[in-house]
Design an enzyme around this catalytic site. Structure first.
Site, PDB file in Angstrom:
ATOM      1  CG  ASP A 101      -2.128  -0.921   1.009  1.00  0.00           C
ATOM      2  OD1 ASP A 101      -2.625  -0.992  -0.134  1.00  0.00           O
ATOM      3  OD2 ASP A 101      -2.548  -1.570   1.975  1.00  0.00           O
ATOM      4  CG  ASP A 108      -7.594  -3.300  -3.942  1.00  0.00           C
ATOM      5  OD1 ASP A 108      -7.981  -4.243  -4.653  1.00  0.00           O
ATOM      6  OD2 ASP A 108      -8.127  -3.017  -2.856  1.00  0.00           O
TER       7      ASP A 108
HETATM    8  N1  GLY Z   1      -7.342  -1.247  -0.921  1.00  0.00           N
HETATM    9  C1  GLY Z   1      -8.344  -1.581   0.012  1.00  0.00           C
HETATM   10  C2  GLY Z   1      -9.710  -1.173  -0.381  1.00  0.00           C
HETATM   11  O1  GLY Z   1      -9.992  -0.721  -1.468  1.00  0.00           O
HETATM   12  O2  GLY Z   1     -10.569  -1.322   0.464  1.00  0.00           O
END
Ligand code: GLY
Length: 395
Positions: A120, A180
């Site tokens: 992330d 993501d």
């Molecule tokens: N990347 C985590 C979400 O979109 O909840």
């Protein structure tokens, strides 16, 4: 006796109802309403809200829970959005109070540039420091996200051709790659642009290519999680984590894909990425379960539509992605801008506005299967909403 029981039951019901809605309209009546239809208003609102948010290094604004602002420490994947939002609004308004606050909140997040235990890093580090660099041109901000880019590359496995997303849930997945993760590539592409070191670009490009080849179904919706064998690179399984089911289309995942492949095209010029972004846009905006206001339910296959929570965050991410996509696809530009404008118009309506500091929008979903933020204001919806408005401004 019966009357007393009835009275007691009514009081209980009223109590339950109120506690599940405390952030909603009722309490907001005391707060002066600043309409959020323009960047000027949003900047003014953010300045006013600064006074109402206590600066706390482990409470970076994320959501509202039981009527109160709930923050997170820098380790959370959402930690970069509030400082990133302040940078964006400072870039627009040049209000020094916003800059001061953006610097203060960003400083808390900086140490995350060294955390190799997560993918992330784009969300956490590039949202604040990428914006800070673009707006101020100060080298110190660039250095932060280039360090984060190096850390992120340590999660790349050439056998798989992708960056590993999560280290958690090891009992379920050996090498999970989530849709993501496309959002973390911009920082890598930008790192190559700024340093001349092409290794960041190659990792980002391979990641995008592996995602293109493995995450999409025939109808161009995407799986959330694809698990690979880290030794052979073979796909082991295709799952969901935040969607309704493995075969459903989780709304925010579709939006991450649209946005992510648009960015991959911006840096590589590869037609296949542009085509995929357009196919995702077609999947989303022609979907029979997409409401007329273009704010999707949390999953396109949610069983009780229309009685399901909407996900404003998915709409805001898609709107921002669409504005950029419209600049790369002249033949469809009018349509993409029309959809994005409709989303912005819907979000600026009273139905979606949140008047509780420091949030602009309500009705987002964190995770229905995880049972958190099931219909709540969430900071990343605000971040992409502001980004979409800024992009619209430049078109
Ligand atoms: N990347 C985590 C979400 O979109 O909840």
């Amino acid at each position: 006796m019966k009357v007393w029981l009835l009275l007691l039951a009514s009081i209980c019901l009223l109590g339950c109802n109120m506690s599940s809605n405390t952030y909603d309209n009722k309490k907001e009546k005391d707060v002066p309403i600043i309409k959020i239809s323009s960047l000027e208003n949003l900047s003014n609102r953010a300045v006013v809200d600064l006074e109402k948010i206590t600066f706390d290094s482990i409470q970076i604004p994320r959501t509202i829970e039981e009527g109160k602002m709930k923050g997170t420490p820098s380790k959370s994947w959402t930690s970069g959005f509030y400082p990133g939002l302040l940078w964006q609004l400072y870039g627009h308004s040049k209000n020094e109070k916003l800059k001061e606050a953006a610097m203060k909140w960003s400083a808390i997040v900086e140490k995350e540039k060294m955390d190799g235990g997560t993918h992330d890093l784009g969300f956490k580090v590039y949202c604040p420091f990428g914006n800070a660099y673009k707006i101020t041109n100060e080298e110190k901000y660039k250095d932060v996200f280039i360090t984060a880019a190096k850390t992120l590359c340590s999660r790349f496995n050439p056998k798989v051709g992708a960056i590993r997303s999560w280290d958690h849930h090891e009992h379920l997945w050996k090498y999970p790659v989530i849709i993501d993760n496309m959002m973390n590539l911009e920082m890598l592409f930008e790192a190559t642009k700024l340093t001349g070191d092409s290794s960041f670009y190659h990792i980002a490009d391979q990641h995008a290519n592996t995602t293109l080849e493995n995450h999409f179904r025939e109808n161009n919706s995407s799986y959330h999680v694809v698990d690979f064998n880290p030794n052979t690179g073979e796909v082991v399984k295709k799952n969901t984590h935040q969607g309704l089911s493995h075969e459903s289309a989780w709304s925010r995942g579709q939006a991450w894909g649209l946005y992510g492949f648009t960015v991959a095209y911006r840096y590589t010029g590869k037609e296949k990425y542009l085509e995929q972004a357009q196919k995702i846009a077609a999947f989303i905006f022609n979907h029979p379960n997409l409401p007329d206001d273009l704010i999707p339910y949390w999953d396109y296959d949610a069983p009780n539509i229309p009685n399901e929570p909407r996900d404003v965050s998915a709409a805001a991410i898609a709107a921002s992605g669409l504005f950029e996509l419209s600049t790369h696809a002249p033949q469809n530009a009018g349509q993409y801008q029309k959809w994005a404008n409709q989303i912005l118009k819907s979000l600026a309506s009273e139905k979606y506005q949140c008047h509780t500091p420091p949030f602009f929008l309500k009705h987002s979903v964190g995770s229905i299967p995880g049972k958190f933020e099931m219909d709540a204001p969430i900071i990343y919806a605000d971040y992409y909403f502001v980004e979409a408005l800024l992009r619209k401004d430049k078109i």
